[in-house]
Write an enzyme that holds these catalytic residues in place. Structure first.
Site, PDB file in Angstrom:
ATOM      1  N   GLU A 175     -24.162  15.284  11.791  1.00  0.00           N
ATOM      2  CA  GLU A 175     -23.468  16.541  11.517  1.00  0.00           C
ATOM      3  C   GLU A 175     -22.438  16.392  10.409  1.00  0.00           C
ATOM      4  OE1 GLU A 175     -23.762  15.153  14.547  1.00  0.00           O
ATOM      5  OE2 GLU A 175     -25.038  16.522  15.689  1.00  0.00           O
ATOM      6  N   HIS A 231       0.836  -1.203   0.000  1.00  0.00           N
ATOM      7  CA  HIS A 231       0.000   0.000   0.000  1.00  0.00           C
ATOM      8  C   HIS A 231       0.873   1.256   0.000  1.00  0.00           C
ATOM      9  CE1 HIS A 231      -3.652   2.367   1.004  1.00  0.00           C
ATOM     10  NE2 HIS A 231      -2.775   3.154   1.622  1.00  0.00           N
TER      11      HIS A 231
END
Lengths: 610, 610
Positions: free
Chosen positions: A355, A252
């Protein structure tokens, strides 16, 4: 495009991802290679986009929620003819538009990504705007990673998109099984993802992410699915096409060790040009002004909460400006966003208590030219702080309103008190931070903030405060108001919001002692009125700052920061909330925190040496 | 208890919720009344808890994720004999332990709630600790609201608990249909909740939340379900039992208008005492020290990243202290938490990319006496900021590590750069903020922070920095290190982390110009070394602060804050990251931001007037 061509295009995207990462010496080629076929088919046969007119309202949106796959995105742009090969090889170099993670420095990038779990919530905002505001047929495509499915914000997005039946939104989930440090939670269990997403009322399609025909069919199914969004869950291989990295752990975020060999294994460099479908010619419906700006006017001496004035003012701004939209976190009765809702229900969006999705949708909507006001308690905006931070990287123009600031809310206790919000919002790059103390000021700032660029934050208060300014008063950004001043002032009281009234009361008490005190209302905390503070410092030599906020990052820091370019600094005493509040009346809270008139008076006496 | 008694107990809890809210003149009685039967049956027949020994390791945990239902919680405590009626009526008054939302000021409250969507993630942490660390049979019960099901953090918790097969965890969802400003998204569609939760591998039970027998059976089913957590999804009525408010909109967060009439309607005041089941006698297995603390030692002159030193040091601390646990946000290879993982796999917890759940689990674990270190990129800790804020209200003892700080990370770009973290963490009440510049310092601080109370934050860097301190050096909290000093210093350079090395280089250059510069390594940003800064100010008269952070809330603010109690202040110039970074090498980044040796040297020359 024919499937053989798309297969070739997939290889080209892989090769270009390998090349650009090799030139950079860093980057995420293996995360790009897994999704190359998915993106080749999308761009070749389904995406509708005019790369010469990125502002075209009929353009689809393509978001890389897995922003680290930027080599793939840039390779797509090259294939579309939007980027030259030389520029592709500037990836991650200083001065290049091709940053490590995509930002809107590139005209085809709507939102910055790189903090995982954000692209899909942004896409929800764009899809909502396309469907409910612009009424266009453009689609939103979001490439998601499998690792980011662990982020709660993804599920806020799945929930909201399912509920709003956003059939113009497609999530493409690149299930390459490997995260950064090892296998993902569900590895290649496609059904684990599919049954979760279906439970949120999406249509799901499981597919082999390297089977061109199957991918093509899946996009067709997505675009023809009506009444619900579609998730394409694709089994892929990280590093696909290069045996030394394909489906290997530990690869990765690293360029390939032998890029030349990898490019050969992938069939060599290609330079196919993709004839991307154009957007439909339709024009979005854009509401226009319903009348002139007629802000509410409050009478001096009345007691009005600044949140009420905000609510009334925003309703008026919404009348004057058809581009204003309001986003609620299921507290519109408290923030007073309900006033906007009553006047402009078609531009009001309820996100329930989510939110992150609320702020993300605001970011998404402003990419389509809307001017959002997203509102909740100042304490709960902290829930979306990573989204606010990233919004600044997105160069977003965004109004955030945080109500119920500080200990002054009273009995509800510390969980509901915004006491870190000024620090958080001031630290955001390019932000504007405003904190009104009276209703007329609150109304004026509510209107003014829409004109600014960047992230603008308005902090409002729950309880009533006396109206001290006439409705004709103006409040420039970066300004302040001197409420008491003589040439014989011996101390300056610098306050904002609720503490302005405490400072005025303290000045009155001090006057009785024969101590003349200047009072400054520092309603603009960022930018701050350096000139007024320096003048006050020169005249009085002593400053007392008083704020309903923890001591760090708020009014006190803003004031001292005005003396930070080598300028001589005055003596400063800072009053702020230094203890953990408990329940109590608003007056008790200000007293306990040592930020009321009594505390200010005592501090001023001591500082003056009286 | 018999069902008729439990029914009576439910009414008593309602009456007491009405009474306490009436006495307070505020509060959330209707949100309490919907869940009264659910809690009556839990406390009467299933909860195992010794109210006289809240520290008993065998106690169950009861968390009100819907913290606003505090009147119900306090009424339960009264019914259990833990609170007297007189104290119940002090609800929300100054000096009372019975705050508007529960906090651990009460010995039976493990975690503060009131910011919705947090109780369940805390419960996951406690259930994990009970199962995987303490090996006790205690259960965790979490009362959730239906509104908070919109929060993504809830789904991080459902995902993690299902994955970890936490059959000692039960979520009780009070589906009373009404949120704060109106109906919830799914109203009474119990199946909408159930199928989502089941998709995350939980067992689900749908129940009438006012049917005592059905509730009792559901708890029995939950406790006998093996291998997966259980969610009890209960259809309830907000304001249940009082016709004037029952299932009425607009009644959220308000005391009842006519409490006397409501109490009469509920059958009057009762004073039943509940014989709560005691905890099992078992003792938790608590790992002990595996050896003395043997921190890594780094040789001066070597180049070592502070993140590496943190990782090695934490592994060593884990050996010396059996109570230390590590929590990862799927970036352990980057933060170097992987070193701990290798040494102590049984005390390492992978949360995948779910920072809110990671921090919440850390809060949950510390309630059971564990010492958690939760680690991710400093940029991504902002994702959990509301949890950090609330952790301080919970009086939690918590170590947070944010790696990859600042522009110095280089090519990855601004999405990965922590540039607001110091502001955010400094603003948290009672926090400690540390920022090491070399490997030995990083290792020492990693060990020291475990001894502190409150929220402690360690900021680490990606790239290597020269080791400048011997491994024998000690770094007290609130201290600093003077790296260059003479009596003829004309300016002080105050730096932390990567900029310390830039400041040293700048001092060397300035020395060549004949300008003697003091250099302070301000590794402890909160508390800050007021004395050293004041002495430097007195000697040199001029301070330059330099930080790899946005200008607000970081080193500069901390330094100026040291002169905020009326003390004379020096002239200060602040260097910080004032532009939006792009990609570039670490050296290019420091240069572009104007925080490298060159920029410091230029600023110092100008300030000194040379």
């Amino acid at each position: 495009m024919r499937h053989e061509q798309l297969s070739e295009l997939g290889q080209q995207l892989r090769v270009d991802s390998v090349r650009s990462s090799a030139a950079a010496g860093s980057g995420h080629p293996t995360s790009s290679m897994s999704a190359a076929d998915l993106m080749a088919v999308l761009m070749g046969n389904h995406l509708r986009y005019d790369f010469e007119k990125p502002e075209h309202p009929g353009n689809d949106h393509l978001i890389f929620s897995k922003g680290h796959a930027s080599p793939l995105l840039y390779s797509l742009y090259k294939a579309a003819g939007a980027l030259k090969d030389e520029e592709l090889l500037t990836f991650r170099k200083l001065g290049s538009r091709l940053e490590g993670h995509p930002t809107p420095e590139l005209p085809w990038v709507d939102v910055a990504t790189g903090s995982l779990g954000q692209g899909l919530p942004y896409g929800v905002g764009m899809a909502l705007a396309g469907k409910r505001l612009d009424h266009v047929s453009s689609r939103v495509w979001v490439l998601c990673g499998d690792s980011e499915m662990a982020e709660g914000s993804m599920w806020e997005a799945f929930e909201h998109a399912g509920y709003e039946r956003l059939d113009n939104l497609t999530a493409i989930i690149d299930v390459n099984r490997l995260g950064q440090r090892g296998p993902t939670r569900h590895q290649w269990d496609l059904d684990a993802y599919a049954r979760r997403i279906r439970a949120f009322d999406w249509h799901t399609i499981e597919v082999d992410g390297h089977d061109i025909a199957a991918i093509d069919r899946a996009y067709g199914e997505a675009t023809s699915t009506v009444g619900r969004p579609t998730a394409i869950i694709a089994r892929t291989q990280k590093g696909r096409g290069v045996a030394s990295v394909e489906n290997h752990e530990g690869m990765h975020g690293k360029p390939l060790k032998d890029p030349e060999e990898a490019i050969a294994e992938l069939g060599g460099v290609r330079n196919m040009a993709v004839p991307v479908l154009g957007p439909p010619a339709e024009q979005p419906t854009r509401p226009t002004s319903e009348g002139p700006l007629s802000l509410p006017r409050f009478n001096t001496g009345d007691t009005v909460p600044t949140r009420d004035a905000f609510g009334e003012a925003l309703a008026a701004v919404g009348t004057a400006r058809g581009d204003v939209v309001a986003l609620d976190g299921e507290v519109g009765d408290s923030t007073r966003l309900e006033y906007f809702h009553k006047e402009h229900p078609e531009r009001y969006f309820e996100f329930y208590i989510a939110e992150q999705q609320m702020v993300a949708a605001a970011v998404g909507m402003q990419t389509r030219g809307w001017t959002p006001y997203a509102c909740t308690f100042s304490a709960f905006l902290t829930r979306a702080y990573d989204f606010v931070r990233m919004a600044s990287v997105s160069r977003a123009n965004l109004n955030l309103i945080g109500s119920h600031a500080g200990v002054a809310i009273g009995q509800d206790g510390p969980s509901q008190m915004g006491l870190e919000d000024l620090a958080a919002m001031r630290a955001v790059h390019g932000s504007t931070v405003l904190y009104p103390c009276d209703a007329n000021q609150s109304a004026q700032l509510t209107a003014t903030m829409a004109e600014l660029s960047g992230i603008r934050y308005l902090r409002t208060s729950r309880g009533g405060t006396p109206v001290i300014y006439p409705s004709s008063e103006r409040f420039p950004i970066g300004g302040s108001k001197i409420l008491r001043a003589t040439e014989s002032d011996r101390v300056t009281l610098v306050a904002a919001g609720v503490t302005v009234h405490e400072a005025i009361a303290a000045a009155d008490r001090l006057a009785q002692d024969g101590i003349s005190a200047r009072v400054i209302d520092l309603y603009s905390l960022k930018p701050v009125d350096v000139e007024a503070l320096r003048t006050a410092a020169e005249v009085t030599g002593r400053l007392i700052t008083v704020e309903d906020h923890h001591p760090e990052g708020g009014v006190g820091d803003a004031v001292q920061g005005a003396f930070a370019d080598g300028h001589p600094a005055p003596r400063v005493v800072r009053l702020a909330v230094r203890t953990m509040p408990v329940s109590g009346t608003p007056a008790e809270q200000l007293n306990q925190a040592g930020i009321d008139a009594e505390a200010i008076t005592a501090a001023a006496r001591e500082l003056v040496g009286a």
